[in-house]
Design an enzyme around this catalytic site. Structure first.
Site, short mmCIF file in Angstrom:
data_model
loop_
_atom_site.label_atom_id
_atom_site.label_comp_id
_atom_site.label_asym_id
_atom_site.label_seq_id
_atom_site.Cartn_x
_atom_site.Cartn_y
_atom_site.Cartn_z
N ASP A 63 -0.13 -7.25 -0.27
CA ASP A 63 0.89 -6.01 -1.47
C ASP A 63 -0.95 -5.29 -1.07
O ASP A 63 -1.76 -5.81 -1.37
CB ASP A 63 0.43 -6.93 -3.14
CG ASP A 63 0.10 -5.85 -3.57
OD1 ASP A 63 0.54 -4.62 -3.44
OD2 ASP A 63 0.22 -5.99 -5.21
N TYR A 158 0.48 10.63 -10.24
CA TYR A 158 0.78 10.24 -8.45
C TYR A 158 0.26 11.67 -8.22
O TYR A 158 -0.39 11.82 -6.74
CB TYR A 158 2.16 9.89 -8.87
CG TYR A 158 2.91 10.78 -7.21
CD1 TYR A 158 2.96 9.50 -6.53
CD2 TYR A 158 3.20 12.09 -6.57
CE1 TYR A 158 3.31 9.30 -5.43
CE2 TYR A 158 3.72 11.27 -5.51
CZ TYR A 158 4.02 10.99 -4.63
OH TYR A 158 4.65 11.11 -3.48
#
Length: 246
Positions: A63, A158
């Site tokens: 991750d 985003y």
């Protein structure tokens, strides 16, 4: 830089642009570590495709938002291939939130997107840089987005995270000279799995693009490989968007 016999890490390398880049790097003679977090089956399939035609690849779980996992990934790649020459920071996530719905852009959305899209790229670059510097040669490409240029995208957080990626690219480019080049390839709309169920929206967008087509993952991968191989460029934001931001 000749990509033959180089060792590359591609984060989010099992799907979409990451898969296309992993395969293309292997086709050009690089050994490729295909990073994944949740897409194990897709990463394994990408590795198998590379190995089937004689290429060298391995799937590596991490991750990228967790520094300890990134450092463990770097160690695993070095144990397998001996070094790291190339890094493609491709792993990214989003949340689909209407741009004007500010209340939906909650704290956890900001935290999650910046952890992967920005901090993750920094962690990977920081962990790989000492190996590249020791060889006095290395190249990093951060995959941005035109959302970071236009301010519009799948969500406000985003778009802001991708603008931060472009800023990170320039800061890292200054921090890592002269041994390492750092550039950003900035795609527009790309025909990946994220368009599943939104084909009508994609067709409407095509009509507004100067080149009247959506990019393929392979076309973006071609640019990423070209930038990695270019020894005379750093700190650049290179847009590949069918003319959308022209």
């Amino acid at each position: 830089m000749d990509l033959k016999q180089k060792v590359a890490i591609v984060t989010g390398g099992g799907t979409g642009i990451g898969r296309a880049t992993s395969i293309m790097l292997a086709e050009r003679g690089a050994s490729v570590a295909v990073n994944y977090s949740r897409s194990k089956a897709e990463a394994d399939e990408t590795v198998q495709r590379i190995q089937d035609y004689g290429g060298s690849a391995v799937a590596v779980e991490a991750d990228v938002s967790r520094d300890a996992e990134v450092r463990a990934m770097i160690d695993a790649v070095v144990q397998r291939f001996g070094t790291i020459d190339l890094l493609v920071n491709n792993a990214s996530i989003t949340r689909h939130i209407p741009l004007d719905d500010l209340e939906a852009a909650a704290e956890d959305v900001w935290d999650d997107l910046f952890a992967v899209n920005v901090k993750g790229m920094f962690y990977c670059a920081r962990a790989a840089a000492p190996l590249m510097k020791s060889k006095k040669q290395g190249a990093i490409v951060n995959v941005g987005s035109i959302a970071g240029l236009t301010g519009s995208g799948s969500s406000l957080p985003y778009a802001v995270s991708k603008a931060a990626v472009h800023g990170l690219t320039k800061s890292l480019a200054r921090a890592l000279v002269p041994e390492i080049s750092v550039n950003s390839v900035v795609p527009g709309a790309v025909a990946t799995r994220w368009w599943a169920g939104k084909e009508e929206q994609m067709q409407r967008l095509i009509g507004h693009l100067p080149l009247q087509r959506i990019s393929t993952p392979e076309e973006i991968a071609q640019m990423i490989c070209a930038v990695l191989a270019q020894p005379s460029m750093t700190g650049q934001i290179i847009t590949v968007d069918g003319g959308q931001t022209m």
